[in-house]
Design a protein around this motif. Sequence first.
Motif, PDB file in Angstrom:
ATOM      1  N   LEU A 180     -28.244 -29.572  23.350  1.00  0.00           N
ATOM      2  CA  LEU A 180     -27.716 -30.755  22.375  1.00  0.00           C
ATOM      3  C   LEU A 180     -28.994 -31.275  21.704  1.00  0.00           C
ATOM      4  CD1 LEU A 180     -24.910 -32.440  23.816  1.00  0.00           C
ATOM      5  CD2 LEU A 180     -24.758 -30.889  21.647  1.00  0.00           C
ATOM      6  N   ALA A 181     -30.111 -30.965  22.313  1.00  0.00           N
ATOM      7  CA  ALA A 181     -31.443 -31.535  21.704  1.00  0.00           C
ATOM      8  C   ALA A 181     -31.768 -31.038  20.323  1.00  0.00           C
ATOM      9  CB  ALA A 181     -32.715 -31.220  22.537  1.00  0.00           C
ATOM     10  N   ASP A 182     -31.336 -29.810  19.929  1.00  0.00           N
ATOM     11  CA  ASP A 182     -31.455 -29.197  18.474  1.00  0.00           C
ATOM     12  C   ASP A 182     -30.248 -28.651  18.088  1.00  0.00           C
ATOM     13  OD1 ASP A 182     -31.719 -27.258  20.287  1.00  0.00           O
ATOM     14  OD2 ASP A 182     -33.795 -26.384  19.673  1.00  0.00           O
ATOM     15  N   HIS A 183     -28.995 -28.667  18.628  1.00  0.00           N
ATOM     16  CA  HIS A 183     -27.902 -28.328  18.229  1.00  0.00           C
ATOM     17  C   HIS A 183     -26.716 -29.210  18.265  1.00  0.00           C
ATOM     18  CE1 HIS A 183     -29.829 -24.446  19.406  1.00  0.00           C
ATOM     19  NE2 HIS A 183     -29.182 -23.758  18.634  1.00  0.00           N
ATOM     20  N   GLN A 184     -25.609 -29.193  17.419  1.00  0.00           N
ATOM     21  CA  GLN A 184     -24.582 -30.097  17.526  1.00  0.00           C
ATOM     22  C   GLN A 184     -23.524 -29.682  18.239  1.00  0.00           C
ATOM     23  OE1 GLN A 184     -26.408 -28.990  14.439  1.00  0.00           O
ATOM     24  NE2 GLN A 184     -27.598 -30.866  14.781  1.00  0.00           N
ATOM     25  N   ALA A 185     -23.338 -28.701  18.915  1.00  0.00           N
ATOM     26  CA  ALA A 185     -22.370 -28.125  19.818  1.00  0.00           C
ATOM     27  C   ALA A 185     -22.912 -27.140  20.706  1.00  0.00           C
ATOM     28  CB  ALA A 185     -21.105 -27.828  18.955  1.00  0.00           C
ATOM     29  N   VAL A 186     -22.331 -27.043  21.854  1.00  0.00           N
ATOM     30  CA  VAL A 186     -22.657 -26.209  22.847  1.00  0.00           C
ATOM     31  C   VAL A 186     -21.370 -25.625  23.376  1.00  0.00           C
ATOM     32  CG1 VAL A 186     -23.941 -25.678  25.103  1.00  0.00           C
ATOM     33  CG2 VAL A 186     -24.800 -27.180  23.372  1.00  0.00           C
ATOM     34  N   GLN A 187     -21.485 -24.290  23.884  1.00  0.00           N
ATOM     35  CA  GLN A 187     -20.284 -23.534  24.426  1.00  0.00           C
ATOM     36  C   GLN A 187     -20.869 -22.845  25.589  1.00  0.00           C
ATOM     37  OE1 GLN A 187     -16.516 -23.097  24.010  1.00  0.00           O
ATOM     38  NE2 GLN A 187     -16.922 -22.613  26.207  1.00  0.00           N
ATOM     39  N   ILE A 188     -20.364 -23.183  26.721  1.00  0.00           N
ATOM     40  CA  ILE A 188     -20.772 -22.451  28.037  1.00  0.00           C
ATOM     41  C   ILE A 188     -19.797 -21.075  28.456  1.00  0.00           C
ATOM     42  CG2 ILE A 188     -22.239 -24.100  28.952  1.00  0.00           C
ATOM     43  CD1 ILE A 188     -20.249 -24.583  31.184  1.00  0.00           C
ATOM     44  N   GLU A 221     -22.769 -14.985  16.900  1.00  0.00           N
ATOM     45  CA  GLU A 221     -24.162 -15.972  17.063  1.00  0.00           C
ATOM     46  C   GLU A 221     -24.889 -15.072  16.473  1.00  0.00           C
ATOM     47  OE1 GLU A 221     -25.978 -19.218  20.202  1.00  0.00           O
ATOM     48  OE2 GLU A 221     -25.935 -17.034  20.831  1.00  0.00           O
ATOM     49  N   ALA A 222     -25.444 -13.741  16.680  1.00  0.00           N
ATOM     50  CA  ALA A 222     -26.314 -13.157  15.848  1.00  0.00           C
ATOM     51  C   ALA A 222     -26.206 -12.816  14.645  1.00  0.00           C
ATOM     52  CB  ALA A 222     -26.349 -11.719  16.640  1.00  0.00           C
ATOM     53  N   LEU A 223     -24.797 -12.823  14.256  1.00  0.00           N
ATOM     54  CA  LEU A 223     -24.535 -12.731  12.677  1.00  0.00           C
ATOM     55  C   LEU A 223     -24.509 -13.980  11.887  1.00  0.00           C
ATOM     56  CD1 LEU A 223     -21.385 -10.353  12.990  1.00  0.00           C
ATOM     57  CD2 LEU A 223     -23.705  -9.618  12.185  1.00  0.00           C
ATOM     58  N   GLY A 224     -24.516 -15.133  12.621  1.00  0.00           N
ATOM     59  CA  GLY A 224     -24.745 -16.424  11.876  1.00  0.00           C
ATOM     60  C   GLY A 224     -23.207 -16.742  11.643  1.00  0.00           C
ATOM     61  N   GLY A 265     -14.167 -25.402  16.448  1.00  0.00           N
ATOM     62  CA  GLY A 265     -15.467 -24.726  16.395  1.00  0.00           C
ATOM     63  C   GLY A 265     -15.783 -24.269  14.998  1.00  0.00           C
ATOM     64  N   LEU A 266     -14.737 -23.834  14.223  1.00  0.00           N
ATOM     65  CA  LEU A 266     -15.046 -23.350  12.720  1.00  0.00           C
ATOM     66  C   LEU A 266     -15.446 -24.718  12.009  1.00  0.00           C
ATOM     67  CD1 LEU A 266     -12.053 -20.926  12.229  1.00  0.00           C
ATOM     68  CD2 LEU A 266     -14.035 -20.504  13.063  1.00  0.00           C
ATOM     69  N   THR A 267     -14.569 -25.760  12.143  1.00  0.00           N
ATOM     70  CA  THR A 267     -14.983 -26.935  11.536  1.00  0.00           C
ATOM     71  C   THR A 267     -16.438 -27.347  11.592  1.00  0.00           C
ATOM     72  OG1 THR A 267     -12.928 -27.659  11.784  1.00  0.00           O
ATOM     73  CG2 THR A 267     -14.316 -29.464  11.135  1.00  0.00           C
ATOM     74  N   VAL A 268     -16.868 -27.293  12.814  1.00  0.00           N
ATOM     75  CA  VAL A 268     -18.425 -27.863  13.181  1.00  0.00           C
ATOM     76  C   VAL A 268     -19.286 -26.728  12.312  1.00  0.00           C
ATOM     77  CG1 VAL A 268     -20.174 -27.585  14.976  1.00  0.00           C
ATOM     78  CG2 VAL A 268     -17.858 -28.754  15.694  1.00  0.00           C
ATOM     79  N   ALA A 269     -19.108 -25.697  12.290  1.00  0.00           N
ATOM     80  CA  ALA A 269     -19.913 -24.896  11.374  1.00  0.00           C
ATOM     81  C   ALA A 269     -19.922 -25.111  10.001  1.00  0.00           C
ATOM     82  CB  ALA A 269     -19.535 -23.388  11.686  1.00  0.00           C
ATOM     83  N   ALA A 270     -18.589 -25.476   9.427  1.00  0.00           N
ATOM     84  CA  ALA A 270     -18.105 -25.556   7.984  1.00  0.00           C
ATOM     85  C   ALA A 270     -18.974 -27.159   7.650  1.00  0.00           C
ATOM     86  CB  ALA A 270     -16.890 -25.935   7.903  1.00  0.00           C
ATOM     87  N   MET A 271     -19.223 -27.997   8.735  1.00  0.00           N
ATOM     88  CA  MET A 271     -19.848 -29.247   8.166  1.00  0.00           C
ATOM     89  C   MET A 271     -21.278 -29.138   8.444  1.00  0.00           C
ATOM     90  SD  MET A 271     -17.345 -31.998   9.727  1.00  0.00           S
ATOM     91  CE  MET A 271     -18.064 -33.226   8.731  1.00  0.00           C
ATOM     92  N   GLY A 272     -21.827 -27.743   8.665  1.00  0.00           N
ATOM     93  CA  GLY A 272     -23.487 -27.554   8.829  1.00  0.00           C
ATOM     94  C   GLY A 272     -23.834 -27.817  10.439  1.00  0.00           C
ATOM     95  N   GLY A 273     -22.985 -27.798  11.174  1.00  0.00           N
ATOM     96  CA  GLY A 273     -23.365 -27.837  12.736  1.00  0.00           C
ATOM     97  C   GLY A 273     -23.839 -26.618  13.160  1.00  0.00           C
ATOM     98  N   ARG A 274     -24.702 -26.645  14.068  1.00  0.00           N
ATOM     99  CA  ARG A 274     -25.323 -25.618  14.806  1.00  0.00           C
ATOM    100  C   ARG A 274     -24.583 -25.438  16.095  1.00  0.00           C
ATOM    101  NH1 ARG A 274     -31.234 -25.490  15.576  1.00  0.00           N
ATOM    102  NH2 ARG A 274     -30.865 -22.903  16.244  1.00  0.00           N
ATOM    103  N   THR A 275     -23.904 -24.312  16.573  1.00  0.00           N
ATOM    104  CA  THR A 275     -23.521 -24.403  17.881  1.00  0.00           C
ATOM    105  C   THR A 275     -24.144 -23.212  18.711  1.00  0.00           C
ATOM    106  OG1 THR A 275     -21.054 -24.798  17.288  1.00  0.00           O
ATOM    107  CG2 THR A 275     -21.187 -23.686  19.201  1.00  0.00           C
ATOM    108  N   LYS A 276     -24.624 -23.341  20.004  1.00  0.00           N
ATOM    109  CA  LYS A 276     -25.202 -22.604  20.823  1.00  0.00           C
ATOM    110  C   LYS A 276     -24.320 -22.055  22.050  1.00  0.00           C
ATOM    111  CE  LYS A 276     -28.493 -20.468  22.929  1.00  0.00           C
ATOM    112  NZ  LYS A 276     -29.168 -19.185  22.363  1.00  0.00           N
ATOM    113  N   LEU A 277     -24.098 -20.855  21.972  1.00  0.00           N
ATOM    114  CA  LEU A 277     -23.564 -19.975  23.365  1.00  0.00           C
ATOM    115  C   LEU A 277     -24.501 -20.106  24.523  1.00  0.00           C
ATOM    116  CD1 LEU A 277     -21.126 -18.500  24.753  1.00  0.00           C
ATOM    117  CD2 LEU A 277     -22.360 -16.464  23.805  1.00  0.00           C
TER     118      LEU A 277
END
Length: 461
Positions: A180-188, A221-224, A265-277
């Motif tokens: 979360l230091a440089d992402h807005q969402a995380v999924q383990i 994630e690889a495809l953005g 998860g789709l909304t986070v991306a639509a609002m410009g958030g970066r999600t990390k797997l």
Amino acid sequence: MPLPGIEAVILGVDAVAREAMLFAAIGFLIGGIDDLAVDLVFLWSRLRKSLKPAPRRAPVRDGGRLAIFVPAWDESAVIGQMLRTALARYDYADYRLYVGVYPNDPATLAVAGAVAAEDARVRIVINERPGGTTKADCLNAVWRALMRDEAVEGPVRAIVLHDAEDVVHPDELGVIAAWLADHQAVQIPVLPLPDPRSPLIAGHYLDEFAEAHAKNLAVREALGAALPFAGVGCAIDRALLGQIAEARGGLPFDESSLTEDYELGLTVAAMGGRTKLARHRDADGRLVAVRGYFPSALPAAVRQKARWMTGIALAGWDRTGWAHKGSIGEHWMRMRDRRATLAIPVLAIAYLALIAWGASLAVHLAAGSLLPEPEGAVRWLLAANGALLGWRVAMRALFTGRAYGAVEALLSIPRLFVANLVALLAARRAIAIYLPTLRGQRPVWEKTAHHFPDSEESEPA
């Protein structure tokens, strides 16, 4: 020579068998090429990472206060063990478990309340509405409680989502906080626990999640492309979730959705958030993941899969549409999310073709004639499908084996047929759930019964 009266029957049965086979074979070919393309992207991304490995990010123990939301409707059988296990395991400095319960569910309230009386890190939130509502409604009740607490204690760093049956990993919050230091969402990752009572029904979840959370999400994630949340083991930056709430009239979780986690998860991306797997292994080499038992009986599995299918492939198509100005990769991944609407009819017709060929064989034997063999392009089509099926079986066994070992890898082969059966039955139920929503009927939280492991003996590596 066949009798004159049976010739028409033979021609009719052969025609049904041939056309059904051709339709199914073309559908399987399209699906097989789609799956092969995903595998090739995955291998390409792994090659890139091996040539330029990213630095390993260690878990942190103090990355800001985290609020863990646990919605609980009729969960008295598991909520106490889940909370006590989490409190004992989490190796993180500052967190609070918010448990959403209902006024008409005294059993769950009593069990969760007993844990809260023992540990101040557990906060019980009683929904104003009687249960069961939707899971999103329960989460929104917890959200309102969090905002009241924040008015006194200050804002939290992020919100983590869990279910009442989840078995957490000690490093989970530390891994989440580090990313979360440089992402807005995380999924383990999510890894279902092997259930010895149900090696086939519960076991098919092992295969699906092992492949989805090791390969499919990595490809997105690889495809953005946007990463949908699994609903557990996912965290959202508090500021971004607040923005989502403002855009939705004050509440971040959509109460009209059956799969609010996927859409979030789709909304986070639509609002410009970066999600990390975040795939991380602890000091003992075990994957930091959420573990838990999945449905072990066919009716329960069908109900769960029907809810997913309705929320993602049917209602989700209406609700989320296509990403505005999205990349080819984004559109491709959303189409894959919804391919059940096309794959289920193909699968059903494929089984019809098998029955028709069996009938054709019986009729030809009775008439003393030879069964017609595929010729020309049809033969090549069947050969291509056979090769793609072999590749698909091998890939599923590979990912299952990496997560659970050789025995489960072998079981993943017969479980393909179990997964198809569950999908076929779930499709019928999904349509029955979806049609009333077109008339404005609100969805209801149709949950399944859960159980919590008594020991860690069955936990995968």
